[in-house]
Design a protein around this motif. Sequence first.
Motif, PDB file in Angstrom:
ATOM      1  N   GLY A   6       5.023  -8.045  -1.141  1.00 47.50           N
ATOM      2  CA  GLY A   6       3.971  -8.316  -2.117  1.00 47.50           C
ATOM      3  C   GLY A   6       2.963  -7.219  -2.309  1.00 47.50           C
ATOM      4  N   GLY A   7       3.225  -6.011  -1.808  1.00 42.22           N
ATOM      5  CA  GLY A   7       2.276  -4.910  -1.937  1.00 42.22           C
ATOM      6  C   GLY A   7       2.702  -3.883  -2.961  1.00 42.22           C
ATOM      7  N   GLN A   8       1.863  -2.876  -3.121  1.00 45.27           N
ATOM      8  CA  GLN A   8       2.145  -1.757  -4.010  1.00 45.27           C
ATOM      9  C   GLN A   8       2.185  -0.465  -3.195  1.00 45.27           C
ATOM     10  OE1 GLN A   8       0.081  -1.862  -7.942  1.00 45.27           O
ATOM     11  NE2 GLN A   8      -1.147  -3.477  -7.008  1.00 45.27           N
ATOM     12  N   ILE A   9       2.876   0.532  -3.731  1.00 48.74           N
ATOM     13  CA  ILE A   9       2.981   1.817  -3.054  1.00 48.74           C
ATOM     14  C   ILE A   9       2.236   2.872  -3.867  1.00 48.74           C
ATOM     15  CG2 ILE A   9       5.252   2.241  -4.109  1.00 48.74           C
ATOM     16  CD1 ILE A   9       5.920   3.911  -1.594  1.00 48.74           C
ATOM     17  N   ALA A  10       1.283   3.536  -3.210  1.00 49.94           N
ATOM     18  CA  ALA A  10       0.520   4.620  -3.819  1.00 49.94           C
ATOM     19  C   ALA A  10       0.968   5.933  -3.192  1.00 49.94           C
ATOM     20  CB  ALA A  10      -0.978   4.413  -3.607  1.00 49.94           C
TER      21      ALA A  10
END
Length: 387
Positions: free
Chosen positions: A203-207
């Motif tokens: 459920g996360g995002q990758i920066a």
Amino acid sequence: MPTPLRIALAITASLANGSAALAQQDAQHPETTDRIPRAQIFNNRMQAPASLPNVGFIWGSKAPLRSNKVIDSFYYPNQRDLDRAHTAEWYRQNHPSWITYQCDQRSPSFGYIYAWGAYAPLDTSNPEVRQYLLKTYIEPALAKGYHAIAFDNVALTNTDKRCGVWRDGAWVQLFSGQSRDPAHTAEKLDYIGWLRKEIHQRGGQIALNAKIDPQQPEQTKALIDLADIWVDEGGFSDACRRRVTGNAWRLKRDLIQERNNRAYVSINYICQATPPDNAEQAWIVASFLVTRNSRSYLAVLPQKDSGRWVDYPNLNPPVGAPTGPSQLEGTLAWRNYQRGYAAVNFSDRDPATLQQPPGNWRDMFGQPVGGPIELKPRSGVVLLKAS
């Protein structure tokens, strides 16, 4: 045998769609297009890290903010162990096959050495290393409530001089040690693609603080396509050492606009702690306004002065929302806004003449502007309707 580029493109295509949870997070962070959303680079030197005007993204938040208005991220130094106690010597004693070396087979491939020392460089092609990083750092950060994991110093070029590892007492060479190596490029894209998949599943995002390599444009696009949030350190101005011009500026503009509604963060370092002069501000803001997509964030700060809120006048001219895409003619790029206009001459040697739109205009510093505008090389202008 498939080429590294085909592998990279296959990875990008297979990961084009994020999870339902990721899509929901994106919906919670729309950009307000009638102003310039800001990015904060670390917040560890702030008394009230959540009280930031117009900030939509934080690179390396000290703690989760649990806000639907700000994307906070947990900082991770890419292919290195964040635990400073796990030194290169610690790895030699505990996990000798996990640490990478230069081609002399003795020197750890640190890449970045700080005043306190260096993070141990790890072989991220090793499944055991990947699981260690996932279980030790990434999963706990997402469980705490961070929206994203921020990976620093992500480059296709072998800037760390990684070459090989020692396994069971035998040297195993992974890369040539040269700056540009197809094997290194393929492994980096595979590793980042794996991270993206694992983070999305949770459920996360990758920066990614991902660097552009103009000599590898297709591979660069494959790398940046893996980022939910592309963090562009150095942006359009990098501490007065250089301004991004020529084909590099054009490539950056294309990469930003191809992202559509996926986030882009432009970090611009100025010369010193005093406010940048008008020419520097105009260059940074005009370049941002011309190239921005629907979710772009701007940071302007002195180099090595992160962690605190830094603001300067005129960084948020009231241009309104863009009325269309940017236009290019030679090295002149421009874009129309509801209440303004931005233009850049990204040539590094030739001036350009700009015919301003009809009407009465002033520049972003309040000075009236009339007639053709001569733009020097590496310069920009932002105009506002005088009414």
